[in-house]
Design a protein around this motif. Structure first.
Motif, PDB file in Angstrom:
ATOM      1  N   ALA A   1      50.122  44.789  44.247  1.00 46.96           N
ATOM      2  CA  ALA A   1      50.116  45.637  43.057  1.00 46.96           C
ATOM      3  C   ALA A   1      48.698  45.850  42.538  1.00 46.96           C
ATOM      4  O   ALA A   1      48.355  46.955  42.085  1.00 46.96           O
ATOM      5  CB  ALA A   1      50.995  45.019  41.976  1.00 46.96           C
TER       6      ALA A   1
ATOM      7  N   THR B   1      53.122  44.489  35.517  1.00 45.96           N
ATOM      8  CA  THR B   1      53.711  44.367  36.846  1.00 45.96           C
ATOM      9  C   THR B   1      54.712  43.222  36.867  1.00 45.96           C
ATOM     10  O   THR B   1      54.597  42.267  36.094  1.00 45.96           O
ATOM     11  CB  THR B   1      52.639  44.133  37.922  1.00 45.96           C
TER      12      THR B   1
ATOM     13  N   GLU C   1      53.562  48.480  40.809  1.00 48.17           N
ATOM     14  CA  GLU C   1      54.699  47.694  41.280  1.00 48.17           C
ATOM     15  C   GLU C   1      54.854  47.800  42.790  1.00 48.17           C
ATOM     16  O   GLU C   1      54.619  48.857  43.375  1.00 48.17           O
ATOM     17  CB  GLU C   1      55.979  48.179  40.591  1.00 48.17           C
TER      18      GLU C   1
END
Length: 341
Positions: A53, A82, A143
């Motif tokens: 991420a 995240t 993500e």
């Protein structure tokens, strides 16, 4: 007093694209036509092995800096949302600060929220700016849910995509974000979860609400999530409007977390809206969790869909259960932040 203003947004998507046709060839028994009709998703981007991420977030931020002339040294706070951090510790935002060359006087923090995360981040940025702590906040959502998904998991491999968005939130003399409202119901925690990798022993972990049919580390109970969303979000919108002293006739667009077409269509029906007022834009990305709303805004700006001085409602909802929303009075519209690409 200064207030938060949503400035330019840049996105970054992994190079690898996974189409429905590729999944159909890999799993001939899957009915991809039926799946596509329910999800509204034709393809999704998938992070490479070893691509995390933070890597996606850094690339989105560098694109933001380059395309919109943002000096990294002008950033005085970094927010990173995240649910797939690089490590349990150190804080991923600290690693991103160093990689982007942000000043060491810059604050930096991670927060673990999913599909409501963009709203929460805007509220935090607004608080930092109102309090005088910050004037320029770099807010990154990134993500890589694919790290939690088994290759043969038909239920969620077809839905989630990886991606990142970097939003510059700047101080403004005029209030553009208001009417923030939030909700939390931890009784829904067992409908979307990945319990491996934390400090709690496996034998004490939250158990999935229903039988776990797939080997993925990520479990999702789609029907329960839809029921929760369709029940909670109409009331949330009423609460937002009441807090902002507005009515629905004053709203232009409903900018919702892009979960699946089926879920959004049920919300459209409940709210008596059509797609012109509640855009569904996930066919090329899938559900990118906390990045869906900034990706949606980015795409609407590029296509000239946002008119200056209109008021929109932004809503995120999902894992937790967690939900939140606010009014966005956009003084700029599409033209101010369209990049050269």
């Amino acid at each position: 007093m200064k207030y938060a203003s949503i400035g330019p947004i840049a996105i970054h998507l992994p190079e690898r694209v996974e189409t429905n046709e590729q999944l159909q060839a890999e799993f001939p028994q899957w009915d991809m036509n039926l799946i596509a009709a329910k999800t509204g998703i034709e393809q999704r981007h998938v992070a490479a092995e070893g691509e995390c991420a933070s890597d996606l977030g850094v690339k989105a931020a560098l694109r933001l800096f380059e395309e919109h002339g943002v000096d990294p040294k002008s950033i005085d706070f970094l927010l990173f949302c995240t649910q797939t951090p690089d490590y349990p510790l150190p804080t991923t935002a600290c690693l991103i600060q160093e990689r982007l060359g942000l000043p060491t006087s810059c604050g930096a923090l991670d927060f673990n929220l999913g599909c409501s995360g963009y709203i929460y981040g805007l509220a935090m940025a607004d608080g930092l700016i109102r309090s005088g702590v910050a004037r320029r906040v770099l807010f990154i959502t990134a993500e890589t849910y694919s790290k939690y998904i088994a290759a043969d998991d038909r239920s969620i491999r077809t839905i989630f995509g990886d991606g990142a968005a970097a939003t510059l939130v700047e101080a403004s003399d005029k209030q553009e974000l208001y009417g923030f409202q939030f909700g939390t119901d931890g009784s829904g925690a067992n409908t979307l979860l990945a319990t491996e990798g934390g400090a709690r022993p496996a034998e004490d972990a939250i158990q999935p609400r229903h039988r776990k049919r797939w080997s993925s580390r990520l479990y999702m109970d789609g029907p329960s999530l839809i029921s929760f969303t369709v029940g909670a979000i109409p009331q949330l919108i009423e609460n937002i409007l009441a807090a902002a002293a507005m009515d629905r006739q004053q709203l232009d667009l409903y900018l919702f977390h892009q979960a699946t077409r089926k879920m959004l269509e049920q919300l459209q029906e409940r709210l008596e809206l059509d797609e012109a007022r509640m855009p569904i834009e996930l066919s090329q990305y899938g559900n990118t969790v906390s990045a869906t709303i900034p990706i949606l805004i980015h795409d609407l700006r590029k296509r000239g869909r946002l008119e200056a001085h209109r008021k929109h409602v932004m809503v995120g909802f999902g894992v937790g259960w967690s939900w939140g929303g606010c009014i966005w009075r956009d003084p700029h519209g599409s033209k101010s932040y369209v990049s050269a690409d």
